[in-house]
Design a protein around this motif. Sequence first.
Motif, PDB file in Angstrom:
ATOM      1  N   THR A  48      -7.297 -16.033  -6.601  1.00  0.00           N
ATOM      2  CA  THR A  48      -6.191 -16.698  -7.510  1.00  0.00           C
ATOM      3  C   THR A  48      -4.997 -16.000  -7.527  1.00  0.00           C
ATOM      4  OG1 THR A  48      -8.241 -17.608  -8.977  1.00  0.00           O
ATOM      5  CG2 THR A  48      -5.889 -17.469 -10.157  1.00  0.00           C
ATOM      6  N   VAL A  49      -4.045 -16.466  -7.391  1.00  0.00           N
ATOM      7  CA  VAL A  49      -2.512 -16.020  -7.545  1.00  0.00           C
ATOM      8  C   VAL A  49      -2.528 -15.788  -8.809  1.00  0.00           C
ATOM      9  CG1 VAL A  49      -0.084 -16.229  -7.154  1.00  0.00           C
ATOM     10  CG2 VAL A  49      -1.970 -17.526  -5.346  1.00  0.00           C
ATOM     11  N   GLU A  50      -2.170 -14.372  -9.147  1.00  0.00           N
ATOM     12  CA  GLU A  50      -2.090 -13.842 -10.611  1.00  0.00           C
ATOM     13  C   GLU A  50      -0.534 -13.699 -10.733  1.00  0.00           C
ATOM     14  OE1 GLU A  50      -3.593  -9.874 -12.257  1.00  0.00           O
ATOM     15  OE2 GLU A  50      -5.029 -11.167 -12.929  1.00  0.00           O
ATOM     16  N   GLU A  51       0.187 -13.311  -9.888  1.00  0.00           N
ATOM     17  CA  GLU A  51       1.752 -13.015  -9.933  1.00  0.00           C
ATOM     18  C   GLU A  51       2.272 -13.088  -8.922  1.00  0.00           C
ATOM     19  OE1 GLU A  51       4.433  -9.473 -11.843  1.00  0.00           O
ATOM     20  OE2 GLU A  51       2.310  -9.093 -11.833  1.00  0.00           O
ATOM     21  N   ILE A  52       3.548 -13.286  -8.737  1.00  0.00           N
ATOM     22  CA  ILE A  52       4.684 -13.397  -7.628  1.00  0.00           C
ATOM     23  C   ILE A  52       5.918 -12.772  -8.085  1.00  0.00           C
ATOM     24  CG2 ILE A  52       5.731 -14.982  -5.817  1.00  0.00           C
ATOM     25  CD1 ILE A  52       3.745 -17.400  -6.379  1.00  0.00           C
ATOM     26  N   LYS A  85       8.174 -11.767  -0.419  1.00  0.00           N
ATOM     27  CA  LYS A  85       7.523 -11.852  -1.809  1.00  0.00           C
ATOM     28  C   LYS A  85       6.165 -11.085  -1.847  1.00  0.00           C
ATOM     29  CE  LYS A  85       9.583 -16.158  -3.222  1.00  0.00           C
ATOM     30  NZ  LYS A  85       9.239 -17.617  -3.860  1.00  0.00           N
ATOM     31  N   THR A  86       5.873 -10.420  -2.959  1.00  0.00           N
ATOM     32  CA  THR A  86       4.488  -9.863  -3.048  1.00  0.00           C
ATOM     33  C   THR A  86       3.594 -10.856  -4.006  1.00  0.00           C
ATOM     34  OG1 THR A  86       5.142  -7.612  -2.845  1.00  0.00           O
ATOM     35  CG2 THR A  86       3.180  -7.939  -4.184  1.00  0.00           C
ATOM     36  N   PHE A  87       2.532 -11.142  -3.248  1.00  0.00           N
ATOM     37  CA  PHE A  87       1.594 -11.972  -4.145  1.00  0.00           C
ATOM     38  C   PHE A  87       0.279 -11.089  -4.387  1.00  0.00           C
ATOM     39  CE2 PHE A  87       4.096 -14.523  -1.092  1.00  0.00           C
ATOM     40  CZ  PHE A  87       4.178 -15.631  -1.949  1.00  0.00           C
ATOM     41  N   SER A  88       0.199 -10.945  -5.800  1.00  0.00           N
ATOM     42  CA  SER A  88      -0.812 -10.595  -6.375  1.00  0.00           C
ATOM     43  C   SER A  88      -2.312 -11.605  -6.631  1.00  0.00           C
ATOM     44  CB  SER A  88      -0.485  -9.880  -7.898  1.00  0.00           C
ATOM     45  OG  SER A  88       0.488  -8.828  -7.809  1.00  0.00           O
ATOM     46  N   LEU A  89      -3.227 -11.046  -6.000  1.00  0.00           N
ATOM     47  CA  LEU A  89      -4.318 -12.120  -6.056  1.00  0.00           C
ATOM     48  C   LEU A  89      -5.530 -11.283  -6.713  1.00  0.00           C
ATOM     49  CD1 LEU A  89      -4.178 -13.054  -1.975  1.00  0.00           C
ATOM     50  CD2 LEU A  89      -3.051 -14.234  -4.032  1.00  0.00           C
ATOM     51  N   ARG A  90      -6.120 -11.998  -7.552  1.00  0.00           N
ATOM     52  CA  ARG A  90      -7.162 -11.539  -8.322  1.00  0.00           C
ATOM     53  C   ARG A  90      -8.266 -12.144  -7.539  1.00  0.00           C
ATOM     54  NH1 ARG A  90      -8.976  -8.574 -12.448  1.00  0.00           N
ATOM     55  NH2 ARG A  90      -6.721  -8.416 -12.887  1.00  0.00           N
ATOM     56  N   ASP A 137      -2.494 -20.943  -8.743  1.00  0.00           N
ATOM     57  CA  ASP A 137      -3.268 -21.534  -7.393  1.00  0.00           C
ATOM     58  C   ASP A 137      -4.344 -20.639  -6.928  1.00  0.00           C
ATOM     59  OD1 ASP A 137      -1.349 -23.618  -7.653  1.00  0.00           O
ATOM     60  OD2 ASP A 137       0.034 -22.955  -6.252  1.00  0.00           O
ATOM     61  N   ARG A 138      -5.042 -21.264  -6.159  1.00  0.00           N
ATOM     62  CA  ARG A 138      -6.049 -20.550  -5.424  1.00  0.00           C
ATOM     63  C   ARG A 138      -6.010 -20.456  -4.003  1.00  0.00           C
ATOM     64  NH1 ARG A 138     -11.781 -21.812  -7.680  1.00  0.00           N
ATOM     65  NH2 ARG A 138     -11.334 -24.075  -6.687  1.00  0.00           N
ATOM     66  N   VAL A 139      -6.369 -19.354  -3.219  1.00  0.00           N
ATOM     67  CA  VAL A 139      -6.247 -19.438  -1.796  1.00  0.00           C
ATOM     68  C   VAL A 139      -7.446 -18.484  -1.219  1.00  0.00           C
ATOM     69  CG1 VAL A 139      -4.821 -17.055  -2.009  1.00  0.00           C
ATOM     70  CG2 VAL A 139      -4.484 -18.446   0.022  1.00  0.00           C
ATOM     71  N   GLU A 140      -7.755 -18.964   0.059  1.00  0.00           N
ATOM     72  CA  GLU A 140      -8.775 -18.574   0.642  1.00  0.00           C
ATOM     73  C   GLU A 140      -8.517 -17.167   1.275  1.00  0.00           C
ATOM     74  OE1 GLU A 140     -12.672 -20.339   2.997  1.00  0.00           O
ATOM     75  OE2 GLU A 140     -10.661 -21.245   3.425  1.00  0.00           O
ATOM     76  N   VAL A 141      -9.263 -16.011   1.107  1.00  0.00           N
ATOM     77  CA  VAL A 141      -9.206 -14.713   1.633  1.00  0.00           C
ATOM     78  C   VAL A 141     -10.476 -14.303   2.108  1.00  0.00           C
ATOM     79  CG1 VAL A 141      -7.036 -14.177   0.425  1.00  0.00           C
ATOM     80  CG2 VAL A 141      -9.052 -13.600  -0.506  1.00  0.00           C
ATOM     81  N   ARG A 142     -10.292 -13.029   2.870  1.00  0.00           N
ATOM     82  CA  ARG A 142     -11.392 -12.276   3.400  1.00  0.00           C
ATOM     83  C   ARG A 142     -10.845 -10.904   3.610  1.00  0.00           C
ATOM     84  NH1 ARG A 142     -13.683 -13.964   9.220  1.00  0.00           N
ATOM     85  NH2 ARG A 142     -11.973 -13.479  10.560  1.00  0.00           N
ATOM     86  N   GLY A 143     -11.612  -9.695   3.326  1.00  0.00           N
ATOM     87  CA  GLY A 143     -11.197  -8.477   3.490  1.00  0.00           C
ATOM     88  C   GLY A 143     -11.918  -7.622   2.427  1.00  0.00           C
ATOM     89  N   PRO A 144     -11.499  -6.215   2.472  1.00  0.00           N
ATOM     90  CA  PRO A 144     -10.670  -5.728   3.383  1.00  0.00           C
ATOM     91  C   PRO A 144     -11.207  -5.365   4.614  1.00  0.00           C
ATOM     92  CG  PRO A 144     -11.549  -4.081   1.803  1.00  0.00           C
ATOM     93  CD  PRO A 144     -12.073  -5.242   1.368  1.00  0.00           C
ATOM     94  N   ILE A 145     -10.245  -5.413   5.763  1.00  0.00           N
ATOM     95  CA  ILE A 145     -10.387  -5.243   7.057  1.00  0.00           C
ATOM     96  C   ILE A 145      -9.691  -4.301   7.764  1.00  0.00           C
ATOM     97  CG2 ILE A 145     -10.425  -6.486   9.348  1.00  0.00           C
ATOM     98  CD1 ILE A 145     -10.581  -9.273   7.601  1.00  0.00           C
ATOM     99  N   GLY A 146     -10.193  -3.460   8.572  1.00  0.00           N
ATOM    100  CA  GLY A 146      -9.517  -2.450   9.550  1.00  0.00           C
ATOM    101  C   GLY A 146      -9.974  -0.881   9.034  1.00  0.00           C
ATOM    102  N   GLY A 147     -10.027  -0.066  10.306  1.00  0.00           N
ATOM    103  CA  GLY A 147     -10.386   1.220   9.728  1.00  0.00           C
ATOM    104  C   GLY A 147      -9.663   2.347  10.747  1.00  0.00           C
TER     105      GLY A 147
END
Length: 248
Positions: A14-18, A26-31, A96-106
């Motif tokens: 869920t987009v918490e803040e922009i 822009k920075t998007f804070s996602l919960r 708004d809601r957005v589909e994500v996956r992660g964290p990724i990378g090492g």
Amino acid sequence: MPTPPAPLTWQIATVEEIHPETAQVKTFSLRLPAWHPHRAGQHYDVRLTAEDGYQAQRSYSIASAPTRIGVVDLTVERIADGEVSPYFHDVLVPGDRVEVRGPIGGYFVWEPSLGGPLLLIAGGSGIVPLMAMLRERAASGDATPTALLASWRTIDDVIYRAELDALSAAGDGLRVAHTLTRAQPPGWAGYARRIDGPMLAEVRGAFGIEPLVYICGPTLLVEAAATELVEQGIAPGRVRTERFGPTS
């Protein structure tokens, strides 16, 4: 208690803040309903699905420090002909809601236990994973000697400008240098050209010993900086690189 889904499982954030950073960033804070601890330098995948089933997917580095729990910040540059970034910039609003996956990378990651000195080199939006490293350094009270060299077109393109100024003024061993490649404001005292050998030698010269290097930005900048540093005597194994978007 049920086990949270693995990082590579898609979830709905869920987009918490922009927060606007520049005219094009822009920075998007996602919960996240299933939050996983991340390491500074990792990224999240974002996936958009149209009504007809067409999907577009992009990867965005995490800007927030690992100490921030439950929420991740993704800093996104608007690419005019992009499939994902214009949607983020022009459509998304808090709630708004957005589909994500992660964290990724090492590979392209840093934490205080890895030590330093630390030389961070950014081109444009390549600053994002490096900013996560600086935020991790500050949040943990780490004093690893660190230098950031960031390349921008103009002063108005500097992402996180106020925070970088504050971090560099903290007196904990962080030095920040900017170079403006297209235009400079009156009285500008920083660099005013593309990153080159003498600039790299000057920025890293204060360390006295071989630094641990992270370079993120457009391919040409990354390859040129990495090649130059190796030619200056830094072991290739201490230079980590990541290509990042079209901004130079």
